[in-house]
Design a protein around this motif. Structure first.
Motif, PDB file in Angstrom:
ATOM      1  N   ASP A 186       0.809  -1.219   0.000  1.00 24.11           N
ATOM      2  CA  ASP A 186       0.000   0.000   0.000  1.00 24.11           C
ATOM      3  C   ASP A 186       0.847   1.275   0.000  1.00 24.11           C
ATOM      4  OD1 ASP A 186      -2.306  -1.490   0.015  1.00 24.11           O
ATOM      5  OD2 ASP A 186      -2.421  -1.571   2.203  1.00 24.11           O
ATOM      6  N   GLN A 218      -3.172   9.359  -2.498  1.00 21.07           N
ATOM      7  CA  GLN A 218      -3.376   7.967  -2.906  1.00 21.07           C
ATOM      8  C   GLN A 218      -3.247   7.010  -1.723  1.00 21.07           C
ATOM      9  OE1 GLN A 218      -4.285   6.742  -5.839  1.00 21.07           O
ATOM     10  NE2 GLN A 218      -4.389   8.764  -6.813  1.00 21.07           N
ATOM     11  N   LYS A 219      -2.255   7.297  -0.850  1.00 20.32           N
ATOM     12  CA  LYS A 219      -2.095   6.438   0.336  1.00 20.32           C
ATOM     13  C   LYS A 219      -3.297   6.549   1.267  1.00 20.32           C
ATOM     14  CE  LYS A 219       0.248   3.719   3.102  1.00 20.32           C
ATOM     15  NZ  LYS A 219      -0.503   3.803   4.335  1.00 20.32           N
ATOM     16  N   LEU A 262      -6.367   7.175   0.348  1.00 21.87           N
ATOM     17  CA  LEU A 262      -7.449   6.390  -0.232  1.00 21.87           C
ATOM     18  C   LEU A 262      -7.249   4.893   0.025  1.00 21.87           C
ATOM     19  CD1 LEU A 262      -7.942   8.198  -3.685  1.00 21.87           C
ATOM     20  CD2 LEU A 262      -9.387   8.364  -1.646  1.00 21.87           C
ATOM     21  N   ALA A 263      -5.990   4.451  -0.114  1.00 26.97           N
ATOM     22  CA  ALA A 263      -5.714   3.029   0.135  1.00 26.97           C
ATOM     23  C   ALA A 263      -5.985   2.657   1.590  1.00 26.97           C
ATOM     24  CB  ALA A 263      -4.273   2.704  -0.240  1.00 26.97           C
ATOM     25  N   ASP A 264      -5.589   3.551   2.520  1.00 24.23           N
ATOM     26  CA  ASP A 264      -5.851   3.282   3.937  1.00 24.23           C
ATOM     27  C   ASP A 264      -7.333   3.235   4.223  1.00 24.23           C
ATOM     28  OD1 ASP A 264      -3.175   3.160   4.365  1.00 24.23           O
ATOM     29  OD2 ASP A 264      -2.984   5.198   5.174  1.00 24.23           O
ATOM     30  N   GLU A 265      -8.076   4.163   3.601  1.00 24.49           N
ATOM     31  CA  GLU A 265      -9.520   4.174   3.818  1.00 24.49           C
ATOM     32  C   GLU A 265     -10.164   2.901   3.257  1.00 24.49           C
ATOM     33  OE1 GLU A 265     -13.226   5.571   5.128  1.00 24.49           O
ATOM     34  OE2 GLU A 265     -11.152   6.102   5.628  1.00 24.49           O
ATOM     35  N   ASN A 266      -9.687   2.473   2.097  1.00 22.44           N
ATOM     36  CA  ASN A 266     -10.215   1.234   1.526  1.00 22.44           C
ATOM     37  C   ASN A 266      -9.911   0.035   2.422  1.00 22.44           C
ATOM     38  OD1 ASN A 266     -11.255   2.523  -0.721  1.00 22.44           O
ATOM     39  ND2 ASN A 266      -9.393   2.229  -1.943  1.00 22.44           N
ATOM     40  N   ARG A 267      -8.708   0.046   2.983  1.00 24.97           N
ATOM     41  CA  ARG A 267      -8.359  -1.065   3.869  1.00 24.97           C
ATOM     42  C   ARG A 267      -9.203  -1.032   5.141  1.00 24.97           C
ATOM     43  NH1 ARG A 267      -2.202  -1.852   5.677  1.00 24.97           N
ATOM     44  NH2 ARG A 267      -2.638   0.187   6.623  1.00 24.97           N
ATOM     45  N   ARG A 268      -9.432   0.198   5.671  1.00 22.62           N
ATOM     46  CA  ARG A 268     -10.282   0.306   6.865  1.00 22.62           C
ATOM     47  C   ARG A 268     -11.691  -0.199   6.577  1.00 22.62           C
ATOM     48  NH1 ARG A 268     -14.047   3.398   8.859  1.00 22.62           N
ATOM     49  NH2 ARG A 268     -14.069   4.714   7.003  1.00 22.62           N
ATOM     50  N   LEU A 269     -12.227   0.199   5.423  1.00 24.20           N
ATOM     51  CA  LEU A 269     -13.565  -0.258   5.061  1.00 24.20           C
ATOM     52  C   LEU A 269     -13.587  -1.782   4.871  1.00 24.20           C
ATOM     53  CD1 LEU A 269     -14.620   2.557   2.561  1.00 24.20           C
ATOM     54  CD2 LEU A 269     -15.383   2.239   4.918  1.00 24.20           C
ATOM     55  N   ALA A 270     -12.489  -2.297   4.285  1.00 25.20           N
ATOM     56  CA  ALA A 270     -12.438  -3.755   4.104  1.00 25.20           C
ATOM     57  C   ALA A 270     -12.423  -4.474   5.440  1.00 25.20           C
ATOM     58  CB  ALA A 270     -11.203  -4.124   3.279  1.00 25.20           C
TER      59      ALA A 270
END
Length: 959
Positions: free
Chosen positions: A769, A816-817, A819-827
């Motif tokens: 990430d 971008q990081k 967004l990736a962290d937010e996607n991981r949190r949501l996952a």
């Protein structure tokens, strides 16, 4: 004509007749005089509808009581007569009367016997049933029987006896001596002598042969007894049972007890008998002999891979090769599945050279490949050699010495090892450990040790693995890796596990009583422990006896369970999980895991073995394996616990890939009970704050081997509020990424030891990430292009740089990081929600399963009730509160005719009108009525436990 004395003149005679003859008889009796009743017994009075007191009536009163009966008793003579009489309030009586004259009391005196027709039929049925049961019993047990009149020399044989000898026409009376003709000539005197010497009333049995009509000889178990009848006559009774098949089976069992079923070679028992005989012979004629213990591992391997047929084929081939090698004085035996033994004669074992030569011949004979189907198998052997009397003094000792000698083959290139005292040291150590373990519990030599398990989201300890430590009085401190394998192989692990579980429950009970916040303690369980039928009750009993919540206990099961695939083990784990225990699969990644079985096992935690937990400097393949295991566990709704974590690099890697828990000596070494209790009283170890705090800061990593460039970049980005971390090489950059959670990496291309592209490729594998950029004054087009295509580089920027443009690129990288962290949190939230949903679904499935089972039981009950009602011989109907027929059995439907369907009809329309009040009123009702030219009695009873749901109507036809 003579009559009985009047009752007042001879009351004693009358009383004696009644008490000694009449009242004790099981049939109806009446004393008649000139066609008039004089006395009756209680049985007759009750048969005629009385209560038994009618036996006291005078003859005149008897005439008035049953006037229609006595004329039917007159002039019967020796014939029997069917009589009948109406009984008030009861069904008419039908019976059969028999008359016999009683001249001792005078002329025209007779005794009349009255038997109920139903009782007579039962007596006839009982006699037929007994005869039929005797025939069936003899047929099923291959038995024949006979009764002998020893004084007259007569015999009556049963049908089974006639069938046994093959002459069905012999059923009936025979001359007793004719029975001996079915006994072989050489055994007739033996059979006759046993009967001649029989003692009265003393059963006897013996065995002999029997020759049937077709010439077949049977093995017979002969049982007999002689008795003397009250008239002084001697009678004999015999039964002959065919035990031919039993004797053949016994011989087969004896053969199997001494020979291997597959190869036909002598087995271990016969081998020991032969060695024991040679030992005894050597005591009279001293001589040496040797034993070779030959282990053929491919036999077991082939049985597991291709089935027992292939393993048996290889075993027979090995047996043939070994048998071809030895002389007449030697013996080849099969001791186990893949173990053979070769007992050598004096010639083959006369000298060490001859013994060595024979062993090498065995190796050479077994080195040739054996073709099995389309495959060629080489039955390579491990051979242990022991000699008598130098190495052992008895048969069992010699076999053990040869088997122990095979330990000398392990770890060498040779296939033959001779018995030496040094080889036995390891075996003796193992035996000492086994012996000590058997008494370790009672000697209180065991103690508990613990290693904490830390949650990576909070940094605090959530549990601990319970380990066993053993300090033997005789052996000192024995490491677990030495005594636990012995415990598993010998089955002692079950007793050790019981002690460990009870000790842990006792410890948790004490913590709860003292107000100490307990941890979940995980117990290791081997496959053997899981296979114990009483495992679940034992755990339940321990929890209940100590008052410990089941959520404070966990089970760590070996990965071998996946290979076992036993439904019984899966069921037990499901039961334990339903109790609230956490189930963890230990040492995952070290064996041949059955992933399909993993999907069906009730496992909560996947415990990754230390060999699958690499450092940041490990090869990329190892890192990918770790990530794959974590993703696999999460996809199966399991948590991941990594054991053997010893460095911060391993911790960072695990956290970056979403690992849930860790266990390792770097953060929590193995401690004893006192140390753990002290930590619980004060503060348990936690992860360093930097591993928990770093997630709140935006971190930029600058990697360049030129200090001036690094200083300039730090001044440029300080104004944007980033936490800036620097490194002078790619390897140092990886270390910084292990220490900090880096969001954006800005790296130079040309650096000592590792180029920027190589560094960023490793960074992508470890921390996918992270946003990766190259800032370089050198352009290596091919490597840069490949890195961009692979996704290893997000941006490629050149030196010298434009400050504002570079700041914009870095800001985009942080975006971008983010967004990736937010996607991981949501996952993670979705995964958590899915786990909760899976738990709820599991509970719902269990509820639905219970309800489905209950519905199945109710349906079975309804079907059974329906079948029972259909079997009732009287009409029965169910009528609901609205007066509709909701149930009718077969008798009711037949009563109204098959063409008229009763279900759904109004009861008032199909039943007589006078019955309507029966189901309109509460409680039980009864009514007699006439219908279709017959007299009926209707009874109703309400049904419904809580609220009335209708009535059950039953009709009985009256006589």
């Amino acid at each position: 004509m003579s009559t009985l004395p009047a009752p007042d003149r001879e009351p004693r005679t009358r009383q004696q007749l009644r008490s000694q003859l009449f009242d004790l008889a099981p049939v109806g009796l009446c004393l008649m005089a000139a066609g008039q009743p004089q006395l009756i017994n209680r049985r007759l009075a009750r048969m005629l509808g009385g209560d038994g007191h009618e036996t006291q009536l005078s003859p005149a009163e008897l005439l008035r009581r049953w006037p229609a009966l006595w004329p039917q008793f007159r002039h019967m003579g020796d014939e029997h007569r069917v009589v009948s009489i109406d009984r008030p309030g009861l069904a008419p009586f039908n019976g059969r009367a028999f008359s016999r004259p009683l001249s001792a009391l005078g002329e025209d005196q007779e005794i009349v016997t009255l038997v109920n027709e139903a009782q007579l039929n039962w007596m006839s049925f009982s006699s037929d049933w007994q005869a039929r049961m005797l025939a069936l019993t003899e047929s099923m047990s291959h038995t024949g029987s006979a009764e002998l009149d020893l004084d007259r020399g007569q015999a009556v044989v049963s049908r089974g006896m006639a069938t046994l000898v093959g002459r069905p026409e012999l059923d009936g009376a025979q001359k007793a001596w004719r029975l001996l003709r079915w006994v072989p000539q050489e055994e007739r005197g033996y059979v006759a002598s046993i009967w001649a010497a029989a003692i009265d009333d003393e059963p006897f049995e013996f065995q002999h042969r029997l020759q049937t009509a077709d010439g077949q000889r049977l093995e017979i178990l002969h049982r007999g007894m002689v008795e003397v009848t009250p008239d002084g006559r001697r009678r004999g009774y015999m039964t002959l049972q065919n035990i031919t098949l039993q004797r053949e089976t016994e011989q087969r069992i004896q053969e199997l007890a001494n020979h291997d079923e597959v190869t036909g070679l002598p087995n271990r028992k016969q081998l020991l008998d032969r060695i024991d005989a040679a030992v005894h012979a050597a005591s009279w004629d001293p001589r040496a002999f040797a034993l070779l213990s030959i282990q053929i591992d491919p036999i077991d391997q082939l049985s597991q891979a291709m089935g027992y047929g292939a393993g048996d084929a290889l075993a027979m081939a090995v047996a043939a090769r070994l048998s071809a090698l030895v002389g007449p004085d030697s013996l080849v035996a099969r001791v186990g599945s893949g173990e053979f033994a070769l007992l050598l004669g004096e010639a083959e074992s006369a000298t060490p050279e001859a013994l060595q030569r024979t062993a090498r011949q065995v190796v050479g004979a077994l080195a040739r490949p054996e073709r099995l189907g389309c495959a060629e198998i080489v039955p390579l052997a491990q051979i242990g050699v022991a000699s008598f009397p130098s190495d052992a003094q008895s048969a069992s000792q010699l076999l053990e010495a040869a088997q122990t000698a095979r330990l000398g083959v392990q770890g060498t290139s040779d296939q033959v090892a001779f018995f030496t005292p040094e080889i036995t040291a390891k075996a003796m150590r193992r035996l000492a450990i086994e012996s000590g373990l058997r008494h370790a519990v009672e000697r209180e030599e065991l103690r508990l040790q613990f290693q904490l398990q830390i949650d990576l989201s909070s940094g605090s300890a959530v549990g601990a693995e319970v380990l066993l430590a053993w300090h033997s009085e005789a052996l000192g401190e024995v490491p677990p890796e030495e005594f636990l394998p012995v415990a598993r192989q010998t089955g002692l692990i079950v007793a050790l596990g019981d002690w460990q579980r009870d000790s842990v429950c006792e410890l948790l009970q004490r913590w709860l009583r003292q107000g100490v916040r307990p941890l979940r303690l995980a117990l290791n369980h081997s496959v053997l422990q899981l296979q114990q039928p009483d495992l679940v009750p034992k755990i339940q009993r321990s929890l209940l006896e100590h008052g410990v919540p089941s959520t404070l206990l966990g089970l760590e099961i070996a990965e071998q369970v996946l290979m076992n695939g036993s439904p019984d083990v899966a069921r037990k784990l499901a039961e334990l999980r339903a109790l609230g225990l956490e189930i963890a699969l230990d040492d995952f990644g070290t064996g041949y895991s059955n992933l399909n079985q993993l999907r069906h096992l009730p496992v909560d935690v996947l415990k990754v073995h230390r060999s699958c937990v690499p450092d940041v400097t490990a090869a990329s393949g190892a890192v990918s394996l770790t990530r794959a295991i974590i993703n696999l566990a999460h996809s199966l709704q399991m948590k991941v616990l990594a054991e053997g974590v010893e460095t911060e690099g391993q911790l960072t890697l695990l956290m970056a890939n979403g690992c849930d828990r860790l266990q390792g000596t770097a953060f929590s070494p193995v401690v004893d009970q006192a140390t753990l209790e002290a930590q619980l009283s004060t503060e348990l170890p936690r992860l360093p704050e930097r591993f928990l705090r770093r997630q709140r800061e935006r971190t930029l990593l600058l990697v360049d081997d030129e200090p001036n460039i690094v200083a300039a970049l730090k001044r440029l980005f300080r104004r944007d509020g980033y936490r800036i971390v620097t490194a002078a090489s790619g390897l140092e950059g990886l270390q910084r990424m292990a220490e900090y959670e880096v969001d954006v990496v800005l790296s130079d291309q040309r650096m000592p030891g590792m180029t920027g592209v190589e560094f960023l490729r490793r960074a992508k594998e470890l921390y996918p990430d992270t946003v990766r950029m190259v800032l370089s004054g050198y352009t290596e087009l091919q490597s840069i292009t490949d890195a961009v295509n692979e996704g290893a580089i997000y941006r490629f920027l050149t030196k010298p740089w434009d400050d504002e443009r570079l700041r914009v690129h870095v800001q985009e990288g942080f975006h971008q990081k983010g967004l990736a962290d937010e996607n991981r949190r949501l996952a993670l939230e979705v995964r958590g929600a899915n786990e909760e949903l899976a738990v709820l679904n599991g509970r719902l499935e269990r509820v639905l399963s219970t309800q489905q089972a209950q519905l199945g039981l109710e349906a079975s009950r309804a079907t059974a009730a329906r079948d029972m009602l259909d079997l009732l011989p009287v009409p029965a109907m169910g009528i609901d509160p609205a007066g509709l027929v909701v149930m009718a059995n077969l008798a009711a439907q037949q009563c109204w005719g098959a063409e008229r369907l009763l279900l759904g009809q109004c009861a008032a329309s199909v039943l007589p009108a006078e019955l309507a009040p029966l189901w309109a009123q509460p409680g039980e009702q009864s009514l007699d009525f006439d219908w279709s030219g017959r007299r009926w009695r209707a009874r109703t009873r309400p049904f419904g436990a809580s609220a009335p749901q209708g009535h059950l109507l039953v009709l009985n036809e009256l006589a």
